[in-house]
Design an enzyme around this catalytic site. Sequence first.
Site, PDB file in Angstrom:
ATOM      1  N   ALA A   1      22.962  18.345  45.433  1.00 40.92           N
ATOM      2  CA  ALA A   1      21.859  17.190  44.893  1.00 40.92           C
ATOM      3  C   ALA A   1      22.596  16.069  44.003  1.00 40.92           C
ATOM      4  O   ALA A   1      21.693  15.629  42.593  1.00 40.92           O
ATOM      5  CB  ALA A   1      20.872  17.834  44.285  1.00 40.92           C
ATOM      6  N   THR A   2      23.699  16.476  43.222  1.00 42.12           N
ATOM      7  CA  THR A   2      24.298  15.868  42.391  1.00 42.12           C
ATOM      8  C   THR A   2      25.433  14.442  42.908  1.00 42.12           C
ATOM      9  O   THR A   2      25.349  14.537  42.430  1.00 42.12           O
ATOM     10  CB  THR A   2      25.229  16.579  41.221  1.00 42.12           C
ATOM     11  OG1 THR A   2      26.165  17.339  42.490  1.00 42.12           O
ATOM     12  CG2 THR A   2      24.334  17.712  41.072  1.00 42.12           C
ATOM     13  N   GLY A   3      24.873  15.108  43.843  1.00 43.83           N
ATOM     14  CA  GLY A   3      26.209  13.456  44.773  1.00 43.83           C
ATOM     15  C   GLY A   3      25.626  11.656  44.520  1.00 43.83           C
ATOM     16  O   GLY A   3      24.695  11.949  44.598  1.00 43.83           O
TER      17      GLY A   3
ATOM     18  N   LEU B   1      24.695  10.049  47.139  1.00 43.36           N
ATOM     19  CA  LEU B   1      23.214   9.651  48.032  1.00 43.36           C
ATOM     20  C   LEU B   1      21.536   9.726  47.575  1.00 43.36           C
ATOM     21  O   LEU B   1      20.892   9.680  47.628  1.00 43.36           O
ATOM     22  CB  LEU B   1      23.414  10.178  49.447  1.00 43.36           C
ATOM     23  CG  LEU B   1      22.105   9.909  50.941  1.00 43.36           C
ATOM     24  CD1 LEU B   1      22.678   8.686  51.458  1.00 43.36           C
ATOM     25  CD2 LEU B   1      22.693  10.868  52.038  1.00 43.36           C
TER      26      LEU B   1
ATOM     27  N   ARG C   1      27.284  22.482  43.478  1.00 48.26           N
ATOM     28  CA  ARG C   1      27.954  23.064  42.691  1.00 48.26           C
ATOM     29  C   ARG C   1      28.154  23.099  41.813  1.00 48.26           C
ATOM     30  O   ARG C   1      28.403  24.618  40.692  1.00 48.26           O
ATOM     31  CB  ARG C   1      29.061  22.869  43.102  1.00 48.26           C
ATOM     32  CG  ARG C   1      29.806  23.974  44.600  1.00 48.26           C
ATOM     33  CD  ARG C   1      31.247  23.296  45.549  1.00 48.26           C
ATOM     34  NE  ARG C   1      30.969  21.913  45.118  1.00 48.26           N
ATOM     35  CZ  ARG C   1      32.222  21.477  45.861  1.00 48.26           C
ATOM     36  NH1 ARG C   1      33.353  21.987  45.945  1.00 48.26           N
ATOM     37  NH2 ARG C   1      32.616  20.332  45.304  1.00 48.26           N
TER      38      ARG C   1
ATOM     39  N   GLU D   1      29.404  -6.140  54.356  1.00 52.07           N
ATOM     40  CA  GLU D   1      28.829  -5.948  52.446  1.00 52.07           C
ATOM     41  C   GLU D   1      29.943  -6.719  51.759  1.00 52.07           C
ATOM     42  O   GLU D   1      30.862  -6.686  51.738  1.00 52.07           O
ATOM     43  CB  GLU D   1      28.682  -4.235  52.444  1.00 52.07           C
ATOM     44  CG  GLU D   1      28.011  -3.579  53.457  1.00 52.07           C
ATOM     45  CD  GLU D   1      28.226  -2.218  52.927  1.00 52.07           C
ATOM     46  OE1 GLU D   1      27.437  -1.807  52.508  1.00 52.07           O
ATOM     47  OE2 GLU D   1      28.990  -1.483  53.767  1.00 52.07           O
TER      48      GLU D   1
ATOM     49  N   HIS E   1      25.775   2.918  63.011  1.00 52.79           N
ATOM     50  CA  HIS E   1      23.884   1.937  62.961  1.00 52.79           C
ATOM     51  C   HIS E   1      23.858   0.626  64.027  1.00 52.79           C
ATOM     52  O   HIS E   1      23.005   0.139  64.299  1.00 52.79           O
ATOM     53  CB  HIS E   1      24.225   1.050  61.409  1.00 52.79           C
ATOM     54  CG  HIS E   1      24.404   1.911  60.020  1.00 52.79           C
ATOM     55  ND1 HIS E   1      23.619   3.381  60.750  1.00 52.79           N
ATOM     56  CD2 HIS E   1      25.380   2.424  58.779  1.00 52.79           C
ATOM     57  CE1 HIS E   1      23.311   4.234  59.085  1.00 52.79           C
ATOM     58  NE2 HIS E   1      24.595   3.691  58.405  1.00 52.79           N
TER      59      HIS E   1
ATOM     60  N   LYS F   1      33.852  -4.577  54.751  1.00 57.15           N
ATOM     61  CA  LYS F   1      33.429  -3.887  53.273  1.00 57.15           C
ATOM     62  C   LYS F   1      34.421  -5.914  52.621  1.00 57.15           C
ATOM     63  O   LYS F   1      34.993  -5.851  53.101  1.00 57.15           O
ATOM     64  CB  LYS F   1      33.850  -2.780  52.976  1.00 57.15           C
ATOM     65  CG  LYS F   1      33.054  -1.527  53.629  1.00 57.15           C
ATOM     66  CD  LYS F   1      32.880  -0.295  51.824  1.00 57.15           C
ATOM     67  CE  LYS F   1      32.195   0.516  52.752  1.00 57.15           C
ATOM     68  NZ  LYS F   1      30.207   0.802  53.322  1.00 57.15           N
TER      69      LYS F   1
ATOM     70  N   LYS G   1      25.975  -9.685  51.391  1.00 50.43           N
ATOM     71  CA  LYS G   1      25.794  -8.882  52.025  1.00 50.43           C
ATOM     72  C   LYS G   1      24.287  -9.017  53.055  1.00 50.43           C
ATOM     73  O   LYS G   1      23.967 -10.470  52.963  1.00 50.43           O
ATOM     74  CB  LYS G   1      24.379  -7.727  51.122  1.00 50.43           C
ATOM     75  CG  LYS G   1      23.925  -5.951  51.925  1.00 50.43           C
ATOM     76  CD  LYS G   1      23.782  -5.208  51.336  1.00 50.43           C
ATOM     77  CE  LYS G   1      23.069  -4.387  51.804  1.00 50.43           C
ATOM     78  NZ  LYS G   1      23.685  -3.771  52.709  1.00 50.43           N
TER      79      LYS G   1
HETATM   80  C1  BG6 Z   1      26.031   3.778  54.601  1.00 47.99           C
HETATM   81  C2  BG6 Z   1      27.555   3.750  54.858  1.00 47.99           C
HETATM   82  O1  BG6 Z   1      25.534   4.846  56.580  1.00 47.99           O
HETATM   83  O2  BG6 Z   1      25.261   2.293  54.961  1.00 47.99           O
HETATM   84  C3  BG6 Z   1      28.270   2.849  54.310  1.00 47.99           C
HETATM   85  O3  BG6 Z   1      28.182   5.103  54.300  1.00 47.99           O
HETATM   86  C4  BG6 Z   1      27.340   1.824  53.634  1.00 47.99           C
HETATM   87  O4  BG6 Z   1      29.446   2.965  54.286  1.00 47.99           O
HETATM   88  C5  BG6 Z   1      25.811   1.410  53.711  1.00 47.99           C
HETATM   89  O5  BG6 Z   1      27.699   1.019  52.351  1.00 47.99           O
HETATM   90  C6  BG6 Z   1      25.151   0.544  54.258  1.00 47.99           C
HETATM   91  O6  BG6 Z   1      23.777   0.669  54.291  1.00 47.99           O
HETATM   92  P1  BG6 Z   1      22.263  -0.375  53.795  1.00 47.99           P
HETATM   93  O7  BG6 Z   1      21.304   0.087  54.048  1.00 47.99           O
HETATM   94  O8  BG6 Z   1      22.965  -0.778  52.429  1.00 47.99           O
HETATM   95  O9  BG6 Z   1      23.223  -1.558  55.078  1.00 47.99           O
END
Ligand code: BG6
Length: 486
Positions: free
Chosen positions: A12-14, A16, A45, A217, A241, A331, A336
């Site tokens: 929960a502190t990460g 994502l 942790r 990105e 993806h 990247k 984007k």
């Molecule tokens: C994640 C990847 O699954 O998708 C990241 O681990 C990436 O590296 C991200 O930045 C991109 O997601 P979105 O929704 O911003 O296109």
Amino acid sequence: MTQPTAIVIVGATGNLARKRIFPALFALFKNNLLPSTFRIIATARTPHSDNSFRKKVKDMLGLKDEVKWQSFAKVISYVPADFGEGINLAEITKKLDSFEKEAQTCILRIYYLSISPQIVKDAVQNLGKNKLHLGCRLHNTRPRIIVEKPFGKDLKTAQILEKTLSAYFAEEQIYRIDHYLGKETVQNIFVLRFGNDLFEPIWNNRYIDHIQITTAEGIGVEKRGQFYDKTGALRDITQNHLLQLLTLTTMEEPETFDVNGIREKKLEVLKNIKIPSVGEIINSTVRGQYKGYTQEENVSAGSKTETYALIKLFVNNTRWQGIPIYLRTGKKLMGKVTSIIIQFKEKSHKLLANFWQKPMPNHITLQIQPNEGIGIRLVAKKPGLTTALEPVDMEFCYKTSFDTPQPEAYERLLLDVILGDQSLFISQQEVEASWKIIDPVEKVWANGRPKLAIYEPGSWGPKEAEDLIKKDGRIWLAPLLTICKI
Ligand code: BG6
């Protein structure tokens, strides 16, 4: 929605949790979409009290909406625990039990593993050892578990992870997240194809020349060097993806619009993808790395990890035989954009042959993000006293067609877990079929072939990617065809 629900967020502190999970839960809460009796048990942790963690969440969310925040804060509690090492998990059980007592009924337990892929297997094992996989005995309410991609790092580890998961959870309880499936525009691929009779007759190799699927990105690896350096672009984005976008674009129409119907047809496509040979991997893929990557935090000095990946695949079935599908991601590119561009074949339009200065094939652009929408490139007569032809774009833009905002992917996905709908989640069979395509590429790349191409940050990737498509007599269409720029 009445069943009292508790979601345990592990990690929960990460990153994502901060960027996606808490904002999504708060949005659902604000819109009264969560069960009326709902608890979040946050765990990681790092030591925190309930209050210090709540403050952290408030900061994460950058909240101004004080009134709603006060009631949201009350549903959050924090338990320091180490799922990887199995420390303090009994406290989680206690929390869940006391919540159940308070609710005076069975609760739905959801475990969200938002942790590094390296410890997911141990975490599941510890969860099982502590009997957290058992639900409420009274009504036999079975918990659900959410696992984030990447699922393993190759076929073998994905199968090992599955073995561990299935020791405690049935397939109907496992929600494998690929958050792209939660995106509004990704769900719309399905609707475009199967809700409009216009496209189906031309959606095949008779009319289509090739397909380009791009996820670019502008950001680099940011604070995720440790994870990313072991993962690379191919495992991070292409394996999940991009292959999912490919399946939705090329799958046959399911007989039923439900989890089994959809999964069956997606799997069929993945299984029909021709596994590239060593020669094809050497000659028809590009692995790149942005200049400066090896100086990023937690990235090893001589790292050969790719931050750019381009592969070319073919679906071996009657509909798609011979049609290249280019998947590319990177990247630190110029910006984007995620798009799927379907380029149609050039026709020899005999009637207009004299006015055709350059080829102008039709395209359909599915703009996944940003400037979400769909564009169709047509040829039109330029107004005037002579006959001159010009390409023009017909656009459907979300911004102008709908005045409802698009929910974030994680809002939709979390709601679906609570509701028990797995249609937008990945099956284990899909995971395995995807690794079967990616593993051979990884193997050749790990041997240094083709050579790692270094590219400038802010560019559109390595020159080798331009050369590759040029060799096929084509050009990259994204971001040339970017639409809905309003
Ligand atoms: C994640 C990847 O699954 O998708 C990241 O681990 C990436 O590296 C991200 O930045 C991109 O997601 P979105 O929704 O911003 O296109």
